[in-house]
Design a protein around this motif. Structure first.
Motif, PDB file in Angstrom:
ATOM      1  N   ARG A 390      48.713  16.994  95.682  1.00  0.00           N
ATOM      2  CA  ARG A 390      47.430  16.410  95.270  1.00  0.00           C
ATOM      3  C   ARG A 390      46.334  17.437  95.532  1.00  0.00           C
ATOM      4  O   ARG A 390      46.325  18.093  96.577  1.00  0.00           O
ATOM      5  N   ARG A 393      39.542  16.975  93.228  1.00  0.00           N
ATOM      6  CA  ARG A 393      39.200  17.211  91.831  1.00  0.00           C
ATOM      7  C   ARG A 393      38.333  18.455  91.623  1.00  0.00           C
ATOM      8  O   ARG A 393      38.608  19.276  90.750  1.00  0.00           O
ATOM      9  N   HIS A 396      40.305  21.547  92.146  1.00  0.00           N
ATOM     10  CA  HIS A 396      41.253  21.700  91.050  1.00  0.00           C
ATOM     11  C   HIS A 396      40.594  22.316  89.827  1.00  0.00           C
ATOM     12  O   HIS A 396      41.139  23.242  89.207  1.00  0.00           O
ATOM     13  N   GLU A 397      39.423  21.830  89.463  1.00  0.00           N
ATOM     14  CA  GLU A 397      38.757  22.338  88.269  1.00  0.00           C
ATOM     15  C   GLU A 397      38.373  23.804  88.420  1.00  0.00           C
ATOM     16  O   GLU A 397      38.356  24.555  87.442  1.00  0.00           O
ATOM     17  N   ALA A 401      43.216  24.374  87.654  1.00  0.00           N
ATOM     18  CA  ALA A 401      43.298  24.080  86.220  1.00  0.00           C
ATOM     19  C   ALA A 401      43.336  25.366  85.406  1.00  0.00           C
ATOM     20  O   ALA A 401      42.666  26.353  85.731  1.00  0.00           O
ATOM     21  N   LYS A 410      53.579  21.702  86.971  1.00  0.00           N
ATOM     22  CA  LYS A 410      52.937  20.975  85.878  1.00  0.00           C
ATOM     23  C   LYS A 410      52.135  19.787  86.409  1.00  0.00           C
ATOM     24  O   LYS A 410      52.523  19.141  87.382  1.00  0.00           O
ATOM     25  N   GLN A 411      51.041  19.505  85.730  1.00  0.00           N
ATOM     26  CA  GLN A 411      50.202  18.376  86.120  1.00  0.00           C
ATOM     27  C   GLN A 411      50.844  17.072  85.663  1.00  0.00           C
ATOM     28  O   GLN A 411      51.435  16.993  84.581  1.00  0.00           O
ATOM     29  N   SER A 413      50.394  12.494  85.949  1.00  0.00           N
ATOM     30  CA  SER A 413      49.405  11.432  86.120  1.00  0.00           C
ATOM     31  C   SER A 413      49.540  10.783  87.496  1.00  0.00           C
ATOM     32  O   SER A 413      50.553  10.942  88.189  1.00  0.00           O
ATOM     33  N   TYR A 414      48.522  10.031  87.872  1.00  0.00           N
ATOM     34  CA  TYR A 414      48.532   9.307  89.146  1.00  0.00           C
ATOM     35  C   TYR A 414      49.704   8.329  89.189  1.00  0.00           C
ATOM     36  O   TYR A 414      50.375   8.184  90.218  1.00  0.00           O
ATOM     37  N   ALA A 445      43.640  15.362  91.161  1.00  0.00           N
ATOM     38  CA  ALA A 445      44.652  15.971  90.288  1.00  0.00           C
ATOM     39  C   ALA A 445      45.991  16.017  91.013  1.00  0.00           C
ATOM     40  O   ALA A 445      46.054  16.358  92.200  1.00  0.00           O
ATOM     41  N   TYR A 446      47.054  15.703  90.286  1.00  0.00           N
ATOM     42  CA  TYR A 446      48.391  15.641  90.876  1.00  0.00           C
ATOM     43  C   TYR A 446      49.340  16.554  90.095  1.00  0.00           C
ATOM     44  O   TYR A 446      49.283  16.619  88.865  1.00  0.00           O
ATOM     45  N   TYR A 447      50.207  17.232  90.844  1.00  0.00           N
ATOM     46  CA  TYR A 447      51.125  18.197  90.239  1.00  0.00           C
ATOM     47  C   TYR A 447      52.533  18.012  90.795  1.00  0.00           C
ATOM     48  O   TYR A 447      52.718  17.525  91.922  1.00  0.00           O
TER      49      TYR A 447
END
Length: 494
Positions: A390, A393, A396-397, A401, A410-411, A413-414, A445-447
């Protein structure tokens, strides 16, 4: 090296190849570029990942260049896309390229029509450009420069190059966009006005050399060979020369080897280089100082290749390990205290190593590259596990990202996090990890990634992302990170 097996061609097929030769060899784009041949250098530049795994896709991308930019195909685009010949969709290309009976579904097309381009093998496509006189030399040069086994490459060339699924062809277009060879316009694609110079610039042609002679000085210095990251290799090779007499491009690498150890490391590399030139590379006995064990150990291994990784140079060896666990180990060169060549007939060789030698199944460098490509981590022999991360945000940006970490990074979803935890977490840890996940914001963001559990390079990357990156799974790695944070807190706050 033996000549490649040539496939029998019917008179109809020969006629088709003759027509295609005039098309492909006229690759010019809008600016009238000279013919583009499938040189090993160009194929490597078109490769994403390891060429041994993706060689046919690289060849198909080369054919795409001819189909999209060849002079003979201008009329095709004008007919397919009247009014905007440089703009096309996948469906428009498919209908103009394949015959009418070509399947339009997701399945691999059967051999339905000998006139359909999907029936042509990779060998046929290359033959139409280099000719029968140059085919043997081309195959040999690809094997020599790109590290492909001759028998394996000959077998792959007999596969149908465009006999693949619709998804694979659509993915080709995506790769061409990523390579800067095509532009995306919504759901359509637009041809470039001019192809990049790295595609059209002349490539020096050299006759294949005897493998026993070892690599030439040009090959040893080539960024395409030296750098495993092919994107960086192409950049380094392009700008390695001074600009107007001034060196403008520099590469800084962290290298922790002390000055007094440099000669020792160079001696080890030179000794390995001499051994690798022998027709039959022998095993070696290493006296190795292990940082983990805090002791020196004698190990008999088959030396496969060397890698620079983050801080030092490592020898990837197959055989005995300092811990006496497993059959692979990355030996740091500045920790090798002695290196002695041995004979394959030596009675002290490990049984499994001698057995591999007798069966002619000694490992090759591409096996290591394939392992590192499939799972994140340099210690490719460690167990693979699913990693879930995790990121805050804003962090991450700014830093995660649109960056590349590994093919499996790879990203997700929650909601996907819950599924992965339920599937991969240990039963007695599952509810604890799910509780942590529920307490985290869906806005973060989750990966996910496949990583080598215990790999120090992955661990150092995770530490560098703290405190904005959090390990959610697996539990054992999360607990290890938590223990480190607790220890750090004690140091800073007492």
């Amino acid at each position: 090296m033996t000549a490649s097996k040539r496939l029998p061609l019917s008179s109809r097929k020969r006629h088709s190849l003759k027509l295609s030769q005039s098309k492909i060899s006229a690759v010019a784009g809008v600016g009238g570029v000279e013919p583009i041949e499938p040189s090993p250098l160009l194929l490597q530049r078109l490769t994403r990942g390891v060429f041994c795994q993706h060689g046919l896709r690289s060849l198909r991308l080369w054919v795409w260049l001819g189909l999209l930019y060849g002079r003979q195909y201008r009329s095709l685009w004008e007919e397919a896309t009247p009014g905007s010949p440089r703009l096309f969709s996948y469906a428009q290309w498919r209908d103009r390229f394949f015959t009418a009976g070509h399947p339009k579904g997701e399945e691999v097309p059967p051999l339905h029509d000998r006139r359909c381009p999907c029936s042509r093998t990779a060998y046929d496509w290359v033959l139409s450009v280099v000719g029968s006189a140059g085919m043997e030399a081309w195959i040999e040069q690809v094997c020599l420069e790109l590290g492909v086994e001759l028998s394996e490459w000959q077998e792959r060339l007999q596969q149908r190059l465009f006999g693949v699924t619709r998804r694979s062809l659509a993915d080709d277009l995506r790769l061409l966009v990523e390579l800067g060879l095509l532009q995306r316009r919504g759901h359509k694609f637009e041809l470039l006005e001019t192809l990049p110079t790295w595609v059209t610039e002349p490539v020096a042609k050299t006759l294949p050399r005897d493998r026993s002679q070892g690599p030439s000085s040009e090959t040893r210095a080539s960024g395409e060979v030296l750098f495993a990251n092919l994107d960086f290799a192409s950049l380094a090779q392009r700008y390695v020369q001074p600009v107007a007499g001034v060196q403008r491009f520099f590469v800084h690498l962290d290298y922790v080897v002390q000055d007094w150890q440099i000669d020792q490391v160079e001696d080890s590399i030179e000794a390995l280089y001499q051994l690798w030139q022998q027709p039959q590379v022998p095993p070696v006995r290493l006296l190795y100082r292990s940082s983990r064990l805090r002791a020196s150990r004698s190990c008999v291994v088959y030396p496969v290749c060397c890698y620079y990784m983050r801080r030092s140079i490592y020898l990837c060896g197959f055989g005995q390990t300092p811990t006496r666990q497993g059959q692979w180990y990355n030996f740091r060169l500045d920790h090798i205290q002695a290196l002695e060549a041995m004979s394959w007939e030596c009675e002290t060789l490990p049984f499994f190593l001698h057995q591999r030698y007798q069966e002619q199944r000694l490992p090759v460098p591409d096996e290591i590259r394939a392992q590192m490509e499939s799972v994140w981590g340099f210690d490719f022999y460690l167990p693979a596990r699913l990693l879930i991360l995790r990121f805050e945000r804003q962090f991450h940006e700014g830093y995660i990202a649109q960056t590349f970490r590994h093919e499996t990074f790879k990203q997700i979803s929650y909601q996907q996090v819950e599924h992965h935890i339920r599937e991969s977490a240990e039963p007695d840890e599952r509810e604890r990890l799910l509780s942590v996940w529920r307490s985290r914001s869906p806005e973060d963001a989750y990966y996910q990634a496949r990583y080598r559990h215990g790999d120090i390079n992955v661990q150092m990357r995770l530490r560098a992302w703290r405190p904005f990156g959090e390990v959610l799974c697996p539990a054992v790695l999360r607990d290890e990170m938590a223990s480190e944070v607790k220890q750090e807190h004690g140091w800073y706050w007492g």
